[in-house]
Design an enzyme around this catalytic site. Structure first.
Site, PDB file in Angstrom:
ATOM      1  N   HIS A  18     -74.070 -17.681 102.404  1.00  0.00           N
ATOM      2  CA  HIS A  18     -75.429 -18.179 102.196  1.00  0.00           C
ATOM      3  C   HIS A  18     -76.414 -17.000 102.062  1.00  0.00           C
ATOM      4  O   HIS A  18     -77.192 -16.926 101.109  1.00  0.00           O
ATOM      5  CB  HIS A  18     -75.800 -19.089 103.378  1.00  0.00           C
ATOM      6  CG  HIS A  18     -77.224 -19.557 103.412  1.00  0.00           C
ATOM      7  ND1 HIS A  18     -77.562 -20.890 103.376  1.00  0.00           N
ATOM      8  CD2 HIS A  18     -78.401 -18.895 103.499  1.00  0.00           C
ATOM      9  CE1 HIS A  18     -78.877 -21.003 103.428  1.00  0.00           C
ATOM     10  NE2 HIS A  18     -79.415 -19.805 103.522  1.00  0.00           N
ATOM     11  N   GLU A  19     -76.327 -16.045 103.003  1.00  0.00           N
ATOM     12  CA  GLU A  19     -77.240 -14.897 102.977  1.00  0.00           C
ATOM     13  C   GLU A  19     -76.947 -13.984 101.787  1.00  0.00           C
ATOM     14  O   GLU A  19     -77.861 -13.461 101.152  1.00  0.00           O
ATOM     15  CB  GLU A  19     -77.145 -14.099 104.283  1.00  0.00           C
ATOM     16  CG  GLU A  19     -77.507 -14.890 105.541  1.00  0.00           C
ATOM     17  CD  GLU A  19     -78.904 -15.500 105.496  1.00  0.00           C
ATOM     18  OE1 GLU A  19     -79.813 -14.887 104.887  1.00  0.00           O
ATOM     19  OE2 GLU A  19     -79.090 -16.599 106.043  1.00  0.00           O
TER      20      GLU A  19
ATOM     21  N   HIS B 100     -78.662 -15.157  98.690  1.00  0.00           N
ATOM     22  CA  HIS B 100     -80.066 -14.719  98.615  1.00  0.00           C
ATOM     23  C   HIS B 100     -80.143 -13.276  98.095  1.00  0.00           C
ATOM     24  O   HIS B 100     -80.918 -12.961  97.195  1.00  0.00           O
ATOM     25  CB  HIS B 100     -80.709 -14.729 100.011  1.00  0.00           C
ATOM     26  CG  HIS B 100     -81.008 -16.090 100.565  1.00  0.00           C
ATOM     27  ND1 HIS B 100     -81.767 -17.028  99.886  1.00  0.00           N
ATOM     28  CD2 HIS B 100     -80.696 -16.656 101.755  1.00  0.00           C
ATOM     29  CE1 HIS B 100     -81.881 -18.112 100.654  1.00  0.00           C
ATOM     30  NE2 HIS B 100     -81.233 -17.911 101.788  1.00  0.00           N
TER      31      HIS B 100
END
Ligand SMILES: [Zn+2]
Length: 376
Positions: free
Chosen positions: A66-67, A70
Site C-alpha cells: 500500500h505504502e 503511494h
C-alpha cells in the site's frame, strides 16, 4: 520516525520498521489464531500458530505494498520518497515534496486504498481456489482473514479525513474546486481533526460497552487527531507564504564560522545570532560543510564546549535540504519537514551559497505576509 531500524530498500526506496511493528504482528497473530482460525476454537495448536504468524507477516507486506504504491506513483510525478516507515498503526510514506496539481495529488492518494482493495480481491480469489483445491481449512481461514483486513484497510483509508488517504483525496477535490491548495489542505485537515476526536470519544465510551478493544479506536483517533493538527499548521504556514520566493524569506549571507573553532569561541562571537538563527560552518578554504544551530551549541556542557569544535556539533551538509533562491518559499515547508525540520541552504543560479532558511525565518515571513507588510 525515531526508534526505527532500516529494514532495507525496495526499488530504491528506504523501508524503516518501527519497534511497535512487533506489537502489531503479535496482536494480529494472536487474534487470528484465537478467533479466526476455526480448526481448534479457543485452543490453537502449533499449526494454527504457524498459520497465524505467516498471515500476520503477509498482512504487514500488504501494508508495505500500500505504502509502496503511494511512493511509486509519487515518483512518477517527480516527487521522491525519503522513506517508508511501518509502525503500529500501519505505514507512513514520507514524501520529499508535494504534488503541484490536484490530479497528481489525487493519484498519489488514491493508489493506496486501490492497492489494498486489489490485494483483497487477490486473497479472495486465492481463498476460493484453496477451498476447492485443498479443502484445507487453515489456509482458507487465513486467506479469508487477509482479504477481510485488506478490504477494511481500503475502506478505512477512504474516510475523508486527513491524514488518511481519503483526506488527501478530499484535499485534491477541494483544490480543484477552489483552485487554492492551502485552503483545501486546511479544510481536509480540519475534517481529520473532527474525525479523530470523534474516534477518541467513541473509543472511550466503547470501553464501557465493548470492552478493552475499544481503546484501540481511541488510540487511532488520537493519532489521527495529532496528525491532522500538524497538517493544518503546515497548510496554514504554506498558505501564508504563497507569493513569496525563497530569497524573500531567507537570512541572506549568514555568518560563517571555521569548523575548527571551539564552541566557546563560536558562542562568544555569535550568541545573539544563535538565539533565533543558524551559522554556516566552513572548512579552511571557505567551502560550506554544514550548519550550526543554537540548540546544538548549547547542548554540550560548558566544559565540553571548551574542547568541542564547530565541526563536531554541526549538522553535516549532506543531511541538509537545499533550495534555489528563485523557488517559491512554500515548497520549503515540506522539504524541511521531510529532513526532520533541519534548516535549508539556499543557492543562487551559479551554485553559490546565498542564504539559510530555518523555521524561525518561515514563521517570521508568514506573520509579515499575513500582516500585509510584504506584497509578493
Ligand atoms: Zn495510504
Amino acid at each position: 520516525m525515531k526508534q526505527s531500524a532500516r529494514a532495507g530498500t525496495v526499488r530504491g526506496i528506504a523501508v524503516d520498521i518501527h519497534w511497535s511493528v512487533l506489537l502489531i504482528v503479535a496482536l494480529f497473530a494472536w487474534e487470528l489464531a484465537e478467533y479466526q482460525l476455526p480448526t481448534h476454537p479457543g485452543h490453537p495448536d502449533a499449526a494454527d500458530w504457524v498459520a497465524a504468524v505467516v498471515g500476520a507477516i503477509v498482512l504487514l507486506l500488504s501494508l508495505l505494498a500500500h505504502e509502496m504504491a503511494h511512493a511509486l506513483v509519487a515518483r512518477r510525478d517527480g516527487i521522491q520518497t525519503r522513506s517508508i516507515t511501518l509502525f503500529v498503526f500501519g505505514g507512513v510514506t514520507q514524501l520529499e515534496g508535494e504534488a503541484d496539481n490536484p490530479k497528481a495529488d489525487f493519484r498519489i492518494a488514491a493508489v493506496g486504498p486501490a492497492t489494498s482493495a486489489a490485494l483483497a480481491g487477490i486473497f479472495r480469489g486465492a481463498e476460493a481456489i484453496a477451498g476447492v483445491a485443498t479443502g484445507h481449512s487453515l489456509a482458507v481461514a487465513t486467506l479469508a482473514w487477509l482479504w477481510e483486513v485488506n478490504l477494511l484497510l481500503a475502506g478505512f483509508n477512504l474516510i475523508p479525513a486527513a491524514p488518511l488517504d481519503g483526506g488527501r483525496i478530499l484535499r485534491a477535490a477541494l483544490w480543484r474546486h477552489w483552485g487554492d491548495r492551502s485552503r483545501a489542505a486546511v479544510a481536509a485537515a480540519r475534517s481529520g481533526r473532527y474525525f479523530g476526536l470523534a474516534l477518541v470519544v467513541l473509543g472511550v465510551l466503547g470501553l464501557f460497552y465493548v470492552g478493552i478493544t475499544a481503546l484501540w479506536a481511541a488510540l487511532i483517533g488520537f493519532f489521527l487527531y495529532s496528525g491532522a493538527v500538524a497538517e493544518e499548521q503546515v497548510a496554514r504556514l504554506q498558505g501564508a507564504l504563497v507569493g513569496l520566493t525563497v530569497r524573500q524569506v531567507m537570512t541572506p549571507d549568514p555568518p560563517a564560522v571555521r569548523g575548527s573553532a571551539t564552541l566557546v569561541a563560536v558562542l562568544a562571537m555569535f550568541e545573539w545570532r544563535l538565539r533565533t538563527g543558524t551559522l554556516v560552518v566552513t572548512d579552511a578554504a571557505g567551502t560550506p560543510t554544514g550548519v550550526l544551530t543554537g540548540q546544538a551549541v548549547r547542548k554540550p556542557s560548558a566544559e565540553q564546549r571548551q574542547e568541542m569544535t564547530a565541526d563536531q556539533a554541526a549538522i553535516p551538509i549532506a543531511l541538509l535540504p537545499t533550495a534555489r533562491a528563485d523557488e517559491p518559499a512554500r515548497v520549503l515547508v515540506a522539504r524541511m519537514l521531510s529532513h526532520d525540520g533541519r534548516p535549508a541552504l539556499v543557492f543562487d543560479g551559479a551554485g553559490r551559497l546565498v542564504g539559510v532558511v530555518d523555521f524561525h525565518d518561515l514563521e517570521r515571513a508568514a506573520s509579515y505576509a499575513i500582516g500585509g507588510s510584504i506584497e509578493g
